[in-house]
Design an enzyme around this catalytic site. Structure first.
Site, PDB file in Angstrom:
ATOM      1  CG  HIS A  31      -1.902  -1.070   1.331  1.00 54.90           C
ATOM      2  ND1 HIS A  31      -1.826  -2.050   2.281  1.00 54.90           N
ATOM      3  CD2 HIS A  31      -3.003  -1.340   0.588  1.00 54.90           C
ATOM      4  CE1 HIS A  31      -2.840  -2.879   2.136  1.00 54.90           C
ATOM      5  NE2 HIS A  31      -3.571  -2.479   1.111  1.00 54.90           N
ATOM      6  CD  GLN A  42     -13.921  -5.365  -1.467  1.00 52.48           C
ATOM      7  OE1 GLN A  42     -14.147  -4.182  -1.772  1.00 52.48           O
ATOM      8  NE2 GLN A  42     -12.697  -5.891  -1.547  1.00 52.48           N
ATOM      9  CD  GLN A  91       2.000  -7.468 -11.968  1.00 47.95           C
ATOM     10  OE1 GLN A  91       2.827  -6.585 -12.182  1.00 47.95           O
ATOM     11  NE2 GLN A  91       2.246  -8.750 -12.189  1.00 47.95           N
TER      12      GLN A  91
END
Length: 285
Positions: free
Chosen positions: A37, A61, A148
């Site tokens: 982060h 989610q 990623q």
């Protein structure tokens, strides 16, 4: 550093920054911040006048049997980390602030959400795209930064922004890893000592696949089979999926004729970890 908890206050701050001609870089997070982060925040600082990070554990989610209640919440440490890296604003809304009574609108991206993590976690991406669309509307960033490690998420959010004409650039930042190759993740804290010791098998398997490609292997079936065998060599790992798709289209492919995402997910005990690499045909080791 400013902490904002209300949507109206966040909008007012952004309006003032825009009047001053400032650009906005945004990092949406669920907290439990780690080096991955912080790398996103550092990248945002390089090209943004104002850096905003959100900390919001998004309930929509998570599936009914997933870890929403157990998800690590480390607010004091997160606040200190954001301050240390130079974040300008931390947006920390409550669930009620983001999903008030009567709320009932979803944002759904079709097609690319029905594979990989989307296949394993039904409605997961519906929750992700909905909350990120809301955050984009609130923060109005010029650029938003994602890791990623969640490559499918990056593709899905890029498609959402394009399809809905959102004026934001999605920036994907390379995976940050532990010294033994394990991808940094908030869920790593769930692992027992034995599970943590076995977790590097995911990255080792991905590296072995990259080596196969560098030696000329182009068959998706052969590469996937090699990765499956490698992960299965670790008794504590239970495979969820091993898949290869074109990148960033996430389309099926039989042979490596373009860049491809090799993505894996496996459980170590009760903890599900994901990892991936981008395979580039034609590269030789």
């Amino acid at each position: 550093m400013t902490v904002i908890e209300k949507v109206a206050e966040m909008r007012a701050f952004i309006t003032q920054a825009r009047k001053q001609g400032k650009t906005i870089g945004f990092i949406p997070t669920m907290g439990a911040l780690h080096e991955g982060h912080l790398t996103l925040m550092q990248e945002a600082k390089k090209c943004s006048d104002v850096v905003v990070a959100s900390i919001f554990v998004n309930p929509t989610q998570f599936g009914p049997n997933e870890d929403y209640d157990a998800y690590p919440r480390t607010w004091p440490e997160d606040l200190e980390a954001c301050s240390a890296v130079g974040v300008d604003v931390v947006f920390r809304p409550s669930v009620k602030e983001m999903y008030p009574n009567g709320w009932g609108t979803w944002v759904t991206v079709a097609g690319i959400t029905d594979k990989l993590c989307g296949k394993s976690r039904p409605n997961h991406f519906r929750g992700v795209t909905t909350v990120v669309a809301k955050l984009f509307n609130i923060v109005q960033p010029d650029k938003a930064f994602f890791g990623q490690k969640d490559a499918q998420q990056v593709v899905v959010l890029t498609r959402m922004a394009q399809d809905l004409n959102m004026p934001v650039e999605i920036v994907m930042v390379p995976i940050v890893r532990e010294p033994d190759g394990v991808a940094k993740s908030s869920r790593n804290s769930y692992l027992t000592a034995a599970e943590r010791k076995s977790a590097p098998i995911l990255y080792k398997s991905l590296c072995a696949a990259q080596q196969l490609v560098s030696q000329g292997e182009q068959s998706v079936q052969n590469i996937v089979a090699a990765v499956v065998r490698s992960i299965k060599s670790e008794p504590m790992a239970t495979i969820d999926y091993v898949e290869i798709h074109s990148f960033p289209q996430l389309e099926e492919m039989a042979g490596l004729n373009q860049e491809a995402l090799l993505a894996v997910a496996a459980k170590f005990g009760a903890t599900r970890l994901i990892d991936n690499i981008i395979l580039k045909p034609g590269e030789r080791g």
